[in-house]
Motif scaffolding. Structure first.
Motif, PDB file in Angstrom:
ATOM      1  N   GLN A 128      23.273  26.058  30.790  1.00  0.00           N
ATOM      2  CA  GLN A 128      23.946  26.895  29.800  1.00  0.00           C
ATOM      3  C   GLN A 128      23.293  28.273  29.742  1.00  0.00           C
ATOM      4  O   GLN A 128      23.985  29.300  29.631  1.00  0.00           O
ATOM      5  CB  GLN A 128      23.897  26.228  28.428  1.00  0.00           C
ATOM      6  CG  GLN A 128      24.677  26.948  27.346  1.00  0.00           C
ATOM      7  CD  GLN A 128      26.169  26.842  27.544  1.00  0.00           C
ATOM      8  OE1 GLN A 128      26.662  25.874  28.097  1.00  0.00           O
ATOM      9  NE2 GLN A 128      26.904  27.848  27.094  1.00  0.00           N
ATOM     10  N   GLU A 183      25.168  31.832  30.441  1.00  0.00           N
ATOM     11  CA  GLU A 183      25.226  32.842  29.381  1.00  0.00           C
ATOM     12  C   GLU A 183      24.586  34.165  29.801  1.00  0.00           C
ATOM     13  O   GLU A 183      25.030  35.233  29.402  1.00  0.00           O
ATOM     14  CB  GLU A 183      24.526  32.317  28.119  1.00  0.00           C
ATOM     15  CG  GLU A 183      25.216  31.132  27.456  1.00  0.00           C
ATOM     16  CD  GLU A 183      26.385  31.542  26.602  1.00  0.00           C
ATOM     17  OE1 GLU A 183      26.485  32.725  26.256  1.00  0.00           O
ATOM     18  OE2 GLU A 183      27.214  30.672  26.279  1.00  0.00           O
ATOM     19  N   SER A 210      31.990  27.656  28.987  1.00  0.00           N
ATOM     20  CA  SER A 210      30.849  28.480  29.409  1.00  0.00           C
ATOM     21  C   SER A 210      31.040  28.989  30.836  1.00  0.00           C
ATOM     22  O   SER A 210      30.769  30.155  31.138  1.00  0.00           O
ATOM     23  CB  SER A 210      29.558  27.665  29.308  1.00  0.00           C
ATOM     24  OG  SER A 210      29.307  27.286  27.979  1.00  0.00           O
TER      25      SER A 210
END
Length: 531
Positions: free
Chosen positions: A226, A230, A421
């Motif tokens: 993640q 990001e 994501s």
């Protein structure tokens, strides 16, 4: 006609009726929407947070990143933690943690304190999606499962779309802190309602051994992945050494996690459920793509209309909201139709085809487009998501029994978050590359030998000389700057259109997966012990 078979009721389980059933339904939907709203409500407040706390935009981005990392770690563990702590206790505790963290976020004195409390908020919020879904299934009788799925899917779409609208209003008319404070009364009411009306399931699955290894590997692997998604684009991906290292950590940890969970007796996340349900595996892939499309398009559209068309944050949210409202309106009828025998393949085929057309239409918009140009096409998006979400959510649990339901809902919700994501990260990177490519292409048409370019420059120079009274040499600089601005705007416009077309292509390529869905009419599933 293919249908999702109804479940046999468990005689040990008493289903709710009357007012209590309505209150529990509202409680779990509001709780799930709190979690989803907070994935997007802060996005429109980043500039204000940056200025108020004296932090760079890059540092403020961690407010979103920390929440997303916490979410994606805890979601697949929700079934395990519900068994360990008691589902009711875990659910109420998660609501209270989310609410308390919201208060602390609004009171944070600096950016890194805010990031830490946002992480805690994500840990509490991540449990609300799968646990709310399991509670809803246990509240409704087997023959009403389609209705329950429709109600839950309504919250899944309303939450992310309502976030920017509410955030835009709070930022424009109050302060950014209220993006967090608004959760407090709703969270306290939801916690009280859960404490008063929700009960522990009669069938419990005791946890004799905590899978610390599995939990640790999942946290490190998913958390690293993640983080990469990001932060990768802003750090030029593998040109930054620590992005490379986090990629290695994510790959190694996730491979080790899968191996461990398949070989340990009491896994924190039972991946064997994927082998027991071919439909869950297909649903996971489709859910990933839906998450990619939902969050990817929801990322590109506000950027496009705000940066290039001049929409305010509030206007952007207002334009998007009818789309989510349409999904909410059709969710319940679609769920009931599925339960009565409507073909999930047919509904999903229509929904995915409609989403392809929606993205293709957005890819044709011009710099002269206004809010009226988006109304009908965004309504089509709402219809498309309704026809996708409800069948794929039911597909994920079709034919499963008992605690497998809890594992399936956790996995499916985690995959949706990861799809979102990936959608945002890949779309962001793709836009950056397409901006560069379109810029080169546009500049190749600008030369002293291009009559159109020369005429454009001369017109700007003449206007600058007449209106501003600048010298000929200065007017040439003004003309070149104006031309540079036009090239930049056009490059971004074309790149945003390309991004919509990429999402359309992905959905079109995913359509053949629907042929592999096989639902046995004789399958029976028991949702009464989902956790």
């Amino acid at each position: 006609m293919t249908s999702i078979a109804p479940m046999l009721p468990n005689p040990a389980h008493a289903y709710e009726t009357g007012l209590k059933k309505v209150i529990i339904t509202l409680t779990v939907i509001v709780s799930a929407m709190l979690e989803l709203i907070d994935t997007t409500i802060v996005n429109v407040a980043l500039t204000q947070i940056s200025g108020n706390l004296g932090a760079s935009i890059e540092d403020v981005a961690w407010v979103i990143t920390s929440y997303a990392i916490a979410n994606v770690i805890v979601i697949p563990l929700s079934g395990f933690l519900g068994n360990l702590l008691g589902r009711r206790n875990y659910y109420i505790g998660s609501i209270l943690l989310f609410t308390a963290a919201s208060l602390l976020c609004g009171m944070a004195p600096n950016i890194w304190t805010l990031v830490f409390f946002r992480f805690l908020q994500g840990l509490g919020g991540g449990a609300l999606l799968p646990t709310s879904q399991a509670i809803l299934y246990e509240t409704y009788r087997p023959e009403e499962r389609g209705k329950a799925t429709g109600i839950f899917s309504m919250g899944l779409v309303l939450g992310p779309t309502f976030g920017p609208l509410l955030g835009g209003f709070l930022v424009d008319y109050m302060t950014w802190e209220w993006c967090f404070f608004v959760n407090i009364p709703v969270g306290l009411l939801a916690a009280w309602s859960a404490f008063t009306f929700i009960k522990e399931p009669k069938v419990q699955h005791a946890v004799s051994k905590i899978d610390w290894t599995g939990i640790g590997l999942l946290a490190v692997g998913i958390g690293s992945l993640q983080f990469i998604l990001e932060r990768g684009e802003s750090k030029d991906w593998f040109e930054t050494p620590y992005i490379t290292w986090f990629t290695i950590i994510a790959v190694v940890s996730l491979i080790a996690f899968v191996w461990w969970e398949l070989h340990t007796e009491e896994p924190a996340v039972d991946l064997r459920v994927l082998a027991r349900s071919n439909n869950l595996a297909i649903a996971a892939v489709l859910t990933f793509i839906v998450g990619y499309g939902l969050y990817g398009s929801l990322f590109v559209f506000p950027v496009f209309v705000q940066r290039l068309l001049g929409f305010t944050a509030l206007l952007t949210g207002t334009v998007l909201f009818p789309s989510a409202l349409v999904t909410g309106i059709i969710a319940l009828p679609l769920g009931i139709a599925l339960q009565r025998g409507a073909s999930p393949k047919l509904l999903m085929s229509f929904g995915m085809s409609a989403f392809v057309f929606f993205c293709w239409n957005l890819g044709q918009q011009t710099m002269q487009s206004g809010s009226e140009n988006f109304f009908w096409v965004l309504l089509l998006r709402g219809v498309a998501l309704g026809f996708i979400f409800i069948p794929v959510t039911m597909l994920a649990v079709a034919g499963l029994h008992g605690r497998d339901i809890g594992q399936a809902t956790g996995l499916n919700n985690m995959v949706r978050q990861l799809g979102g994501s990936f959608g945002i990260a890949i779309t962001n990177t793709y836009i950056a590359k397409r901006v560069a490519a379109h810029r080169v292409e546009l500049l190749s048409h600008l030369s002293p030998y291009d009559p159109a370019a020369v005429a454009r420059i001369d017109a700007i120079k003449q206007a600058a000389t007449m209106r501003a009274g600048v010298s000929p040499s200065e007017s040439e600089l003004v003309a070149l700057k104006a031309l540079e601005g036009t090239v930049t705007i056009q490059s971004h416009h074309l790149a945003y259109m390309d991004a919509f077309m990429l999402i359309a292509l992905l959905f079109a390529l995913a359509l053949p997966l629907l042929f592999f869905i096989k639902i046995n009419k004789s399958e029976k599933a028991d949702l009464s012990s989902a956790h």
